[in-house]
Design a protein around this motif. Structure first.
Motif, PDB file in Angstrom:
ATOM      1  N   VAL A  49     -66.955 -25.262  88.505  1.00 39.55           N
ATOM      2  CA  VAL A  49     -68.404 -25.030  88.463  1.00 39.55           C
ATOM      3  C   VAL A  49     -68.897 -25.132  87.020  1.00 39.55           C
ATOM      4  N   LEU A  50     -69.933 -25.944  86.824  1.00 37.99           N
ATOM      5  CA  LEU A  50     -70.605 -26.047  85.518  1.00 37.99           C
ATOM      6  C   LEU A  50     -71.994 -25.448  85.641  1.00 37.99           C
ATOM      7  N   ILE A  51     -72.501 -24.933  84.515  1.00 38.34           N
ATOM      8  CA  ILE A  51     -73.900 -24.525  84.452  1.00 38.34           C
ATOM      9  C   ILE A  51     -74.556 -25.223  83.265  1.00 38.34           C
ATOM     10  N   ILE A  52     -75.771 -25.708  83.493  1.00 38.22           N
ATOM     11  CA  ILE A  52     -76.589 -26.257  82.407  1.00 38.22           C
ATOM     12  C   ILE A  52     -78.002 -25.702  82.565  1.00 38.22           C
ATOM     13  N   GLY A  53     -78.780 -25.838  81.508  1.00 37.21           N
ATOM     14  CA  GLY A  53     -80.195 -25.511  81.599  1.00 37.21           C
ATOM     15  C   GLY A  53     -80.990 -26.805  81.702  1.00 37.21           C
ATOM     16  N   THR A  54     -82.252 -26.731  81.331  1.00 37.91           N
ATOM     17  CA  THR A  54     -83.092 -27.941  81.332  1.00 37.91           C
ATOM     18  C   THR A  54     -83.600 -28.213  79.915  1.00 37.91           C
ATOM     19  N   ASP A  55     -82.902 -27.671  78.915  1.00 36.02           N
ATOM     20  CA  ASP A  55     -83.398 -27.721  77.529  1.00 36.02           C
ATOM     21  C   ASP A  55     -82.814 -28.857  76.707  1.00 36.02           C
ATOM     22  N   CYS A  56     -81.823 -29.559  77.252  1.00 31.84           N
ATOM     23  CA  CYS A  56     -81.105 -30.534  76.427  1.00 31.84           C
ATOM     24  C   CYS A  56     -81.261 -31.948  76.988  1.00 31.84           C
ATOM     25  N   PRO A  57     -82.145 -32.762  76.375  1.00 30.54           N
ATOM     26  CA  PRO A  57     -82.375 -34.121  76.862  1.00 30.54           C
ATOM     27  C   PRO A  57     -81.247 -35.087  76.513  1.00 30.54           C
ATOM     28  N   PHE A  58     -80.257 -34.603  75.765  1.00 31.05           N
ATOM     29  CA  PHE A  58     -79.165 -35.469  75.317  1.00 31.05           C
ATOM     30  C   PHE A  58     -77.953 -35.422  76.247  1.00 31.05           C
ATOM     31  N   VAL A  59     -77.975 -34.548  77.242  1.00 31.96           N
ATOM     32  CA  VAL A  59     -76.868 -34.481  78.205  1.00 31.96           C
ATOM     33  C   VAL A  59     -76.878 -35.747  79.062  1.00 31.96           C
ATOM     34  N   THR A  60     -75.713 -36.315  79.284  1.00 32.75           N
ATOM     35  CA  THR A  60     -75.587 -37.517  80.112  1.00 32.75           C
ATOM     36  C   THR A  60     -74.663 -37.240  81.298  1.00 32.75           C
ATOM     37  N   LYS A  61     -74.715 -38.123  82.257  1.00 34.97           N
ATOM     38  CA  LYS A  61     -73.799 -38.012  83.401  1.00 34.97           C
ATOM     39  C   LYS A  61     -72.350 -38.077  82.923  1.00 34.97           C
ATOM     40  N   GLU A  62     -72.095 -38.915  81.918  1.00 34.78           N
ATOM     41  CA  GLU A  62     -70.733 -39.070  81.396  1.00 34.78           C
ATOM     42  C   GLU A  62     -70.224 -37.760  80.788  1.00 34.78           C
ATOM     43  N   ILE A  63     -71.103 -37.043  80.093  1.00 32.55           N
ATOM     44  CA  ILE A  63     -70.718 -35.746  79.507  1.00 32.55           C
ATOM     45  C   ILE A  63     -70.355 -34.758  80.621  1.00 32.55           C
ATOM     46  N   LEU A  64     -71.147 -34.755  81.691  1.00 34.51           N
ATOM     47  CA  LEU A  64     -70.872 -33.842  82.803  1.00 34.51           C
ATOM     48  C   LEU A  64     -69.556 -34.202  83.491  1.00 34.51           C
ATOM     49  N   LEU A  65     -69.310 -35.481  83.723  1.00 34.72           N
ATOM     50  CA  LEU A  65     -68.042 -35.901  84.335  1.00 34.72           C
ATOM     51  C   LEU A  65     -66.857 -35.530  83.449  1.00 34.72           C
ATOM     52  N   ASP A  66     -67.027 -35.707  82.144  1.00 32.38           N
ATOM     53  CA  ASP A  66     -65.986 -35.337  81.184  1.00 32.38           C
ATOM     54  C   ASP A  66     -65.718 -33.824  81.244  1.00 32.38           C
ATOM     55  N   ALA A  67     -66.795 -33.040  81.394  1.00 27.66           N
ATOM     56  CA  ALA A  67     -66.645 -31.579  81.454  1.00 27.66           C
ATOM     57  C   ALA A  67     -65.806 -31.169  82.663  1.00 27.66           C
ATOM     58  N   TYR A  68     -66.077 -31.766  83.817  1.00 28.34           N
ATOM     59  CA  TYR A  68     -65.268 -31.453  85.008  1.00 28.34           C
ATOM     60  C   TYR A  68     -63.803 -31.822  84.775  1.00 28.34           C
ATOM     61  N   GLN A  69     -63.586 -32.975  84.153  1.00 30.75           N
ATOM     62  CA  GLN A  69     -62.217 -33.439  83.916  1.00 30.75           C
ATOM     63  C   GLN A  69     -61.464 -32.499  82.979  1.00 30.75           C
ATOM     64  N   ARG A  70     -62.152 -31.994  81.969  1.00 30.82           N
ATOM     65  CA  ARG A  70     -61.491 -31.114  80.991  1.00 30.82           C
ATOM     66  C   ARG A  70     -61.017 -29.809  81.622  1.00 30.82           C
ATOM     67  N   LEU A  71     -61.664 -29.417  82.711  1.00 31.55           N
ATOM     68  CA  LEU A  71     -61.233 -28.194  83.388  1.00 31.55           C
ATOM     69  C   LEU A  71     -59.891 -28.363  84.102  1.00 31.55           C
ATOM     70  N   ASP A  72     -59.374 -29.588  84.166  1.00 31.44           N
ATOM     71  CA  ASP A  72     -58.015 -29.780  84.687  1.00 31.44           C
ATOM     72  C   ASP A  72     -56.985 -29.114  83.776  1.00 31.44           C
ATOM     73  N   ASN A  73     -57.286 -29.105  82.467  1.00 32.89           N
ATOM     74  CA  ASN A  73     -56.302 -28.611  81.496  1.00 32.89           C
ATOM     75  C   ASN A  73     -56.764 -27.394  80.703  1.00 32.89           C
ATOM     76  N   SER A  74     -57.978 -26.910  80.970  1.00 35.90           N
ATOM     77  CA  SER A  74     -58.504 -25.738  80.261  1.00 35.90           C
ATOM     78  C   SER A  74     -59.121 -24.773  81.261  1.00 35.90           C
ATOM     79  N   ASP A  75     -59.146 -23.495  80.893  1.00 36.78           N
ATOM     80  CA  ASP A  75     -59.783 -22.496  81.755  1.00 36.78           C
ATOM     81  C   ASP A  75     -61.307 -22.611  81.707  1.00 36.78           C
TER      82      ASP A  75
END
Length: 199
Positions: free
Chosen positions: A101-127
């Motif tokens: 589960v990720l949480i974001i706000g609506t304050d950051c116009p620089f977030v991309t789909k790629e960043i979100l996909l990367d975040a999910y992937q990183r949770l494979d190896n991090s808490d």
């Protein structure tokens, strides 16, 4: 990625109720336009993400001035400070036990789909996964197991949020992965980073 989830924290777009620090500089009407734009960017970035998406509004209204779309569920934020609101949202969404589960706000116009996909992937190896914001907070937080300690004893809306969150994770013998640092839009300086010197 069907069991993964994205929580989006949003405020109802109403004059004088959003981005109050920014409105001091550019006025309430211009600020509301900016906020609508931030909502639209958040919707555009997240719409095609193949996860369950839940928008937690500050309050629910009969007729919303902005709709994310039918593929987004609607919830209302809990009462309390930002930490309490996030803690309850994560508790709600991690109850089924599986997925990330990720949480974001609506304050950051620089977030991309790629960043979100990367975040999910990183949770494979991090808490945890954290997206650091330039103001010392974070624009994204993710976990795969409900861990309320990251929301406790944090002075929200200060420059210490990120560093104290990382310290809290380490004290609890957990690991985290940091994404690229991005800018949240809170005041006029942030707006200039995004829009240039038009303002």
């Amino acid at each position: 990625m069907g069991s993964n989830k994205l929580i989006i924290f949003a405020k109802q777009p109403e004059l004088g109720k959003v981005k109050t620090r920014l409105s001091v500089s550019i006025g309430e009407e211009n600020t509301l336009k900016i906020y609508f734009e931030l909502l639209m960017i958040t919707k555009a970035v997240t719409s095609s993400l193949d996860v369950e998406k839940i928008v937690y509004w500050d309050r629910l209204t009969e007729v919303s001035k902005f709709e994310f779309g039918s593929e987004f569920k609607r919830q209302v934020q809990a009462v309390g400070d930002l930490g309490k609101k996030m803690e309850v949202a994560f508790h709600n969404e991690l109850q089924e036990g599986t997925g990330k589960v990720l949480i974001i706000g609506t304050d950051c116009p620089f977030v991309t789909k790629e960043i979100l996909l990367d975040a999910y992937q990183r949770l494979d190896n991090s808490d945890f996964v954290i997206g650091p914001a330039k103001d010392g907070g974070y624009y994204l937080l993710g976990m795969k197991k409900f861990s309320p300690f990251v929301f406790q004893s944090i002075p929200w809306s200060t420059s210490e949020v990120l560093s104290l969150t990382m310290t809290s994770i380490e004290k609890n013998n957990q690991t985290f992965s940091l994404l690229a640092e991005l800018c949240d839009i809170d005041d006029l300086d942030d707006l200039k980073v995004w829009k240039g010197s038009d303002y």
